[in-house]
Write a protein that holds these residues in place. Structure first.
Motif: not given
Length: 368
Positions: A97-103, A126-136, A363-368
């Motif tokens: 699973k892949i999570v991208l932290w996006v600023e 960016y499309s390769l991610a399973d979920s995104y954590f965005v900082s704003g 956790d979303y990425a882990l369950t998707c």
């Protein structure tokens, strides 16, 4: 306990609460660009003597070994850097699973084949991610509008910084008249920061008001140029001071405390913009009104026009001068605006909220 590989930039001491919160929930191995990391973290890092990821063979060997090991999620900030792209693609092949932290929030603009290719490449990574954590909010809009990510995969929490009101502030020994309003810039002296526009704006209001002082604290490749420019246009009531060590929170607090308002005049340079603007949060933690441009990532979340400061058009000295004039003409309201900054900081900024946002994305990425 899920196992993470967490690719971050340089280790940042102000992020220790965030790192520790993650380590309390997951088995985390970090990848940092350089190696000034306290004991207790499981990490590898690029040698400071190496200019490129590809030139550090020892790091590459450790990195490949890490990627070949057992892990569940690969988390990456700076998704388009060489280190991150290598890990993202490797993890995708390995079906992790892949999570991208996006600023990032600015979409590259321009015409021609190269620019079209750059946008396509950016969207692909960016499309390769399973979920995104965005900082704003700006980063959230980038992921939703440009990447076209499903909203259910995007988790937002604002970038946290230390609450400098809890730090013992140092007294700054600078001779400034007591009746002067003091404006502060603290950061690097590079084009992206828009300092030239700040000096131009200060020149405009300097002709109307004489009981004001601008302090610029920092270092960088263009500092001498800006100093000479200020002399050439005859600016008065201006101080250029040395940089503050990023870990010297007491000294930083001292500078913020002597100002009446903080300014971050960042602009857009070569399709690059200010991802967040950490110094804005630092100033607000000490109850300071702020002036920022619309090229500052945190502007949409942290600054309310006319309430705790002003958002002005980037690259526009006249707009910046107008905001400075408003503060000077209404100096009796600066304390109220500063209190609003502190309220917004308390409401929106915390390591717990930041950690919770990242945890939801993982956790979303882990369950998707």
């Amino acid at each position: 306990m899920a196992k993470l590989i967490f690719r971050n930039s340089d280790f940042r001491s102000y992020r220790i609460p965030f790192y520790d919160n993650l380590c309390a929930k997951y088995d985390v191995r970090f990848i940092f660009k350089h190696n000034e990391v306290p004991a207790g973290y499981d990490y590898i890092s690029l040698s400071r003597s190496k200019s490129s990821f590809w030139k550090d063979r020892a790091f590459i060997q450790k990195y490949i070994k890490m990627l070949l090991s057992d892990y569940d999620v690969y988390v990456a900030s700076l998704p388009t850097s060489s280190i991150s792209v290598f890990g993202i693609i490797f993890s995708k092949i390995k079906r992790r699973k892949i999570v991208l932290w996006v600023e990032r929030w600015l979409v590259p603009t321009g015409t021609g084949f190269k620019m079209a290719l750059k946008r396509r490449y950016l969207k692909f990574i960016y499309s390769l991610a399973d979920s995104y954590f965005v900082s704003g909010t700006k980063a959230e809009e980038f992921v939703l509008d440009f990447v076209k990510a499903d909203r259910s995969t995007v988790f937002k929490a604002l970038q946290a910084n230390l609450d400098l009101s809890r730090v013992d502030s140092l007294n700054i020994d600078i001779q400034i008249p007591n009746d002067h309003l003091v404006f502060l810039y603290l950061g690097r002296f590079i084009k992206l920061k828009g300092i030239l526009h700040l000096l131009e704006a200060f020149s405009i209001i300097n002709k109307k008001f004489n009981k004001i002082t601008l302090i610029l604290v920092g270092d960088g490749e263009l500092k001498s140029y800006y100093e000479n420019y200020a002399v050439n246009i005859g600016l008065s009531n201006l101080l250029f001071l040395p940089a503050v060590d990023d870990n010297d929170n007491s000294l930083k607090a001292g500078f913020y405390n002597i100002c009446d308002a903080f300014i971050l005049p960042s602009t857009i340079e070569n399709n690059q913009a200010e991802g967040w603007g950490l110094t804005v949060g630092e100033a607000m933690s000490l109850g300071k009104p702020v002036i920022v441009t619309d090229a500052v990532g945190c502007s949409a979340d942290m600054v309310k026009n006319g309430i705790n400061g002003y958002i002005v058009k980037h690259g526009c000295s006249e707009s910046l001068a107008e905001a400075l004039s408003k503060m000077i003409n209404n100096k009796e309201n600066l304390c109220i605006m500063g209190n609003k900054s502190r309220e917004i900081f308390e409401e929106k900024i915390s390591y717990e909220k930041m950690s919770e946002g990242m945890t939801k994305a993982i956790d979303y990425a882990l369950t998707c």
